[in-house]
Scaffold this motif. Structure first.
Motif, PDB file in Angstrom:
ATOM      1  N   VAL A  95     -20.399 -21.674   0.962  1.00 29.65           N
ATOM      2  CA  VAL A  95     -21.276 -20.962   0.029  1.00 29.65           C
ATOM      3  C   VAL A  95     -22.731 -21.011   0.471  1.00 29.65           C
ATOM      4  O   VAL A  95     -23.393 -19.964   0.596  1.00 29.65           O
ATOM      5  CB  VAL A  95     -21.121 -21.538  -1.398  1.00 29.65           C
ATOM      6  N   LEU A  96     -23.261 -22.193   0.731  1.00 27.61           N
ATOM      7  CA  LEU A  96     -24.671 -22.304   1.120  1.00 27.61           C
ATOM      8  C   LEU A  96     -24.974 -21.613   2.455  1.00 27.61           C
ATOM      9  O   LEU A  96     -25.988 -20.908   2.568  1.00 27.61           O
ATOM     10  CB  LEU A  96     -25.096 -23.772   1.165  1.00 27.61           C
ATOM     11  N   PRO A  97     -24.127 -21.800   3.479  1.00 29.16           N
ATOM     12  CA  PRO A  97     -24.407 -21.072   4.731  1.00 29.16           C
ATOM     13  C   PRO A  97     -24.440 -19.563   4.555  1.00 29.16           C
ATOM     14  O   PRO A  97     -25.274 -18.877   5.161  1.00 29.16           O
ATOM     15  CB  PRO A  97     -23.244 -21.503   5.642  1.00 29.16           C
ATOM     16  N   VAL A  98     -23.543 -19.012   3.723  1.00 33.33           N
ATOM     17  CA  VAL A  98     -23.541 -17.569   3.492  1.00 33.33           C
ATOM     18  C   VAL A  98     -24.801 -17.155   2.745  1.00 33.33           C
ATOM     19  O   VAL A  98     -25.429 -16.134   3.067  1.00 33.33           O
ATOM     20  CB  VAL A  98     -22.276 -17.142   2.720  1.00 33.33           C
ATOM     21  N   LEU A  99     -25.211 -17.944   1.752  1.00 35.25           N
ATOM     22  CA  LEU A  99     -26.425 -17.626   1.007  1.00 35.25           C
ATOM     23  C   LEU A  99     -27.657 -17.657   1.907  1.00 35.25           C
ATOM     24  O   LEU A  99     -28.548 -16.819   1.784  1.00 35.25           O
ATOM     25  CB  LEU A  99     -26.608 -18.611  -0.155  1.00 35.25           C
ATOM     26  N   PHE A 100     -27.702 -18.607   2.834  1.00 35.23           N
ATOM     27  CA  PHE A 100     -28.842 -18.687   3.737  1.00 35.23           C
ATOM     28  C   PHE A 100     -28.882 -17.492   4.676  1.00 35.23           C
ATOM     29  O   PHE A 100     -29.956 -17.009   5.022  1.00 35.23           O
ATOM     30  CB  PHE A 100     -28.796 -19.994   4.539  1.00 35.23           C
ATOM     31  N   VAL A 101     -27.714 -17.017   5.083  1.00 35.95           N
ATOM     32  CA  VAL A 101     -27.679 -15.816   5.924  1.00 35.95           C
ATOM     33  C   VAL A 101     -28.211 -14.624   5.141  1.00 35.95           C
ATOM     34  O   VAL A 101     -29.004 -13.821   5.649  1.00 35.95           O
ATOM     35  CB  VAL A 101     -26.238 -15.534   6.410  1.00 35.95           C
ATOM     36  N   ILE A 102     -27.781 -14.497   3.898  1.00 34.68           N
ATOM     37  CA  ILE A 102     -28.197 -13.366   3.074  1.00 34.68           C
ATOM     38  C   ILE A 102     -29.699 -13.419   2.790  1.00 34.68           C
ATOM     39  O   ILE A 102     -30.400 -12.405   2.870  1.00 34.68           O
ATOM     40  CB  ILE A 102     -27.413 -13.348   1.747  1.00 34.68           C
TER      41      ILE A 102
END
Length: 268
Positions: A95-102
């Motif tokens: 979840v956090l890695p995807v949010l950071f990408v976004i």
């Protein structure tokens, strides 16, 4: 006692992972063919699913290396199925890695497989377990950039080229961050077995805050510039130019409106 059937089940690829890989394949095809009426949305889905696939492979590499190193508990925990829902901290790893990408377009290192280190003997094995994850990101970056450094871009649509460039940027940032010798990151895990017991005990309390400290430092302009300068240098060595990663990120953030420059190139 584990039976052959149970061991097979422990290593069978999860339908969850296969579903994510299928999304990556279908949206990659949509980006390549221009099938989607919204190329930015197709790029977003392709890059996001590709990023999650790389996160799963990153954790799988840690787990598989630990298994061969002596931690036979790995299979029963479901880590060899590539199912992100089996991770100890799905929030931190997916979840956090995807949010950071976004939000920021940076590959956040995840950390989620619980390895019983006391089962592993030998400092080299411990170092290899830690290195296996970021080395997977390195391999993923090489695969993404293969058309660039092989000079095989003829016939590759610009939208797909830009998407690969941005996905490669995420892999490079993740690899560099992960290899930093900071407590809590894989880079520290590589060198930790070679440190004295006294040093390890002194550093241990700081491990939960290592990643936070790294990202706090990235807000310092000089450090941010040096870090992304290193990322750009690596990408340039792999044949990827700044304009390609820039357009990949612009297409990925389709909700911000189409960038005229990048949109014109994609629509050629």
């Amino acid at each position: 006692m584990a039976t052959a059937t149970s061991r097979t089940g422990d290593r069978r690829i999860s339908p969850v992972f296969l579903g994510i890989a299928a999304v990556m394949a279908v949206t990659g095809w949509a980006v390549w063919t221009g099938f989607s009426a919204n190329p930015g949305l197709a790029v977003f889905l392709f890059v996001t699913s590709g990023w999650i696939v790389s996160l799963c492979l990153h954790e799988y590499a840690h787990a598989r290396t630990a298994l061969h190193g002596g931690d036979i508990s790995i299979g029963a925990k479901g880590y060899l199925t590539l199912n992100p829902l089996k991770y100890t901290h799905a929030l931190l790893s997916i979840v956090l890695p995807v949010l950071f990408v976004i939000m920021g377009g940076i590959g956040l290192p995840g950390g989620a497989v619980f390895i019983e280190r006391d089962r592993i003997r030998g400092r080299w094995k411990h170092s290899l377990v830690s290195a296996a994850g970021p080395l997977t990101n390195v391999l993923f970056a090489l695969v993404c950039t293969a058309p660039f450094w092989l000079g095989s871009l003829d016939g590759v649509p610009f939208g797909f080229r830009f998407a690969l460039a941005f996905l490669a940027l995420l892999q490079v940032t993740a690899a560099i961050l992960n290899f930093l010798p900071v407590p809590g990151l894989d880079g520290y895990g590589v060198i930790e077995p070679w440190l004295s017991y006294k040093v390890r005990r002194q550093v241990e309390p700081f491990a939960p805050f290592g990643l936070l400290a790294v990202f706090a430092l990235l807000f310092v302009p000089e450090i941010n510039h040096a870090f992304f300068g290193l990322v750009d240098t690596v990408l340039h060595a792999l044949g990827v130019q700044d304009a390609e990663t820039y357009c990949g990120q612009q297409l990925y953030r389709f909700w911000q409106g189409e960038n005229v420059f990048c949109g014109d190139i994609v629509n050629r």
